[in-house]
Write a protein that holds these residues in place. Sequence first.
Motif, PDB file in Angstrom:
ATOM      1  N   SER A  47      -1.110  12.015   3.055  1.00 18.73           N
ATOM      2  CA  SER A  47      -2.162  12.120   2.034  1.00 18.73           C
ATOM      3  C   SER A  47      -1.817  11.365   0.749  1.00 18.73           C
ATOM      4  N   GLU A  48      -0.554  11.319   0.373  1.00 19.93           N
ATOM      5  CA  GLU A  48      -0.182  10.602  -0.853  1.00 19.93           C
ATOM      6  C   GLU A  48      -0.439   9.106  -0.729  1.00 19.93           C
ATOM      7  N   VAL A  49      -0.161   8.557   0.432  1.00 17.75           N
ATOM      8  CA  VAL A  49      -0.364   7.120   0.656  1.00 17.75           C
ATOM      9  C   VAL A  49      -1.847   6.779   0.605  1.00 17.75           C
ATOM     10  N   ILE A  50      -2.660   7.597   1.235  1.00 13.02           N
ATOM     11  CA  ILE A  50      -4.104   7.331   1.223  1.00 13.02           C
ATOM     12  C   ILE A  50      -4.676   7.566  -0.178  1.00 13.02           C
ATOM     13  N   THR A  51      -4.167   8.560  -0.895  1.00 18.03           N
ATOM     14  CA  THR A  51      -4.610   8.805  -2.269  1.00 18.03           C
ATOM     15  C   THR A  51      -4.340   7.583  -3.134  1.00 18.03           C
ATOM     16  N   ARG A  52      -3.150   7.039  -3.050  1.00 15.68           N
ATOM     17  CA  ARG A  52      -2.784   5.861  -3.844  1.00 15.68           C
ATOM     18  C   ARG A  52      -3.673   4.669  -3.488  1.00 15.68           C
ATOM     19  N   THR A  53      -3.890   4.454  -2.218  1.00 15.81           N
ATOM     20  CA  THR A  53      -4.729   3.338  -1.774  1.00 15.81           C
ATOM     21  C   THR A  53      -6.172   3.526  -2.232  1.00 15.81           C
ATOM     22  N   ALA A  54      -6.685   4.735  -2.135  1.00 15.53           N
ATOM     23  CA  ALA A  54      -8.060   5.001  -2.576  1.00 15.53           C
ATOM     24  C   ALA A  54      -8.200   4.792  -4.086  1.00 15.53           C
ATOM     25  N   MET A 112      -1.803 -12.740  -0.641  1.00 20.46           N
ATOM     26  CA  MET A 112      -0.906 -11.600  -0.479  1.00 20.46           C
ATOM     27  C   MET A 112      -1.377 -10.699   0.663  1.00 20.46           C
ATOM     28  N   THR A 113      -2.674 -10.506   0.771  1.00 20.16           N
ATOM     29  CA  THR A 113      -3.220  -9.684   1.851  1.00 20.16           C
ATOM     30  C   THR A 113      -2.863 -10.287   3.204  1.00 20.16           C
ATOM     31  N   LEU A 114      -2.980 -11.598   3.320  1.00 18.25           N
ATOM     32  CA  LEU A 114      -2.604 -12.259   4.573  1.00 18.25           C
ATOM     33  C   LEU A 114      -1.111 -12.108   4.853  1.00 18.25           C
ATOM     34  N   ARG A 115      -0.298 -12.197   3.794  1.00 15.02           N
ATOM     35  CA  ARG A 115       1.156 -12.133   3.938  1.00 15.02           C
ATOM     36  C   ARG A 115       1.647 -10.762   4.410  1.00 15.02           C
ATOM     37  N   VAL A 116       0.979  -9.685   3.985  1.00 16.22           N
ATOM     38  CA  VAL A 116       1.472  -8.340   4.301  1.00 16.22           C
ATOM     39  C   VAL A 116       0.821  -7.725   5.535  1.00 16.22           C
ATOM     40  N   MET A 117      -0.013  -8.469   6.214  1.00 19.24           N
ATOM     41  CA  MET A 117      -0.702  -7.918   7.388  1.00 19.24           C
ATOM     42  C   MET A 117       0.235  -7.291   8.431  1.00 19.24           C
ATOM     43  N   PRO A 118       1.386  -7.875   8.703  1.00 21.32           N
ATOM     44  CA  PRO A 118       2.251  -7.263   9.722  1.00 21.32           C
ATOM     45  C   PRO A 118       2.905  -5.943   9.272  1.00 21.32           C
ATOM     46  N   GLN A 119       2.910  -5.655   7.979  1.00 20.19           N
ATOM     47  CA  GLN A 119       3.565  -4.447   7.475  1.00 20.19           C
ATOM     48  C   GLN A 119       2.618  -3.246   7.563  1.00 20.19           C
ATOM     49  N   SER A 120       3.220  -2.067   7.714  1.00 22.87           N
ATOM     50  CA  SER A 120       2.427  -0.840   7.805  1.00 22.87           C
ATOM     51  C   SER A 120       2.595   0.006   6.556  1.00 22.87           C
ATOM     52  N   LEU A 121       1.562   0.796   6.259  1.00 24.56           N
ATOM     53  CA  LEU A 121       1.652   1.764   5.169  1.00 24.56           C
ATOM     54  C   LEU A 121       2.638   2.858   5.562  1.00 24.56           C
ATOM     55  N   ALA A 122       3.396   3.363   4.589  1.00 23.00           N
ATOM     56  CA  ALA A 122       4.353   4.430   4.852  1.00 23.00           C
ATOM     57  C   ALA A 122       3.623   5.648   5.425  1.00 23.00           C
ATOM     58  N   ALA A 123       4.185   6.236   6.447  1.00 21.44           N
ATOM     59  CA  ALA A 123       3.676   7.442   7.094  1.00 21.44           C
ATOM     60  C   ALA A 123       2.377   7.222   7.873  1.00 21.44           C
ATOM     61  N   LEU A 124       1.910   6.008   7.941  1.00 26.27           N
ATOM     62  CA  LEU A 124       0.685   5.714   8.692  1.00 26.27           C
ATOM     63  C   LEU A 124       0.934   4.503   9.575  1.00 26.27           C
ATOM     64  N   ASP A 125       0.154   4.385  10.586  1.00 34.94           N
ATOM     65  CA  ASP A 125       0.305   3.241  11.479  1.00 34.94           C
ATOM     66  C   ASP A 125      -0.846   2.258  11.283  1.00 34.94           C
ATOM     67  N   ILE A 126      -1.164   1.973  10.001  1.00 39.66           N
ATOM     68  CA  ILE A 126      -2.181   0.968   9.703  1.00 39.66           C
ATOM     69  C   ILE A 126      -1.593  -0.058   8.755  1.00 39.66           C
ATOM     70  N   ILE A 128      -0.738  -2.430   5.731  1.00 38.30           N
ATOM     71  CA  ILE A 128      -0.775  -2.301   4.277  1.00 38.30           C
ATOM     72  C   ILE A 128      -1.771  -3.299   3.666  1.00 38.30           C
ATOM     73  N   ALA A 129      -2.220  -4.242   4.486  1.00 35.41           N
ATOM     74  CA  ALA A 129      -3.216  -5.212   4.026  1.00 35.41           C
ATOM     75  C   ALA A 129      -4.496  -4.517   3.579  1.00 35.41           C
ATOM     76  N   TRP A 130      -4.789  -3.341   4.120  1.00 38.29           N
ATOM     77  CA  TRP A 130      -5.978  -2.597   3.689  1.00 38.29           C
ATOM     78  C   TRP A 130      -5.873  -2.222   2.216  1.00 38.29           C
TER      79      TRP A 130
END
Length: 167
Positions: A47-54, A112-126, A128-130
């Motif tokens: 939830s913290e990761v999604i909160t920060r992204t939102a 930057m969005t293109l560069r980080v596409m292979p990386q995942s958000l912490a605690a999630l399997d999506i 980080i480009a999102w």
Amino acid sequence: MRYFLRLEDFTTGVAQRLSIAFLVIAASLALYQVITRFAFGAPSTWSEVITRTAMIWSVFLGVAVAFKHGAMISVEVIQTSLPPRIGLGLYLLANVGSLIFFTVLLWQGYLMTLRVMPQSLAALDISIAWAYAALPVGSGFILISVAAAMVRAAQGDWLIARNAEDT
């Protein structure tokens, strides 16, 4: 220009609705995080990761709305103390600076969005480009809003608002 201003009304409306939705998501998940952490002693990992992204998305989309309504930090005190033409020129110059800044941010955010596409958000399997995509998407909305503010100012709306404040 009328069609461009209609387009800006539409895009800023979309940005406003999305910004509000992301803010509601962030607030709800922050509350959920607090409840699970302090009431149940078992904090959620996601939830913290999604909160920060939102929150990031909410801010970048909300800036377009702020520009439309003239709610951004400005040099209004200086603008209104100058003769109308010079004040308008200063307003337009400041907006040109904003256009340059957000154009660079759009481009660099896209890269930057293109560069980080292979990386995942912490605690999630999506990807980080999102999260990073908020920069170019938000900048696109902001560029439209700033350009429309400049058009409105050139058409005299800035002078009308300025004169209303003087009375």
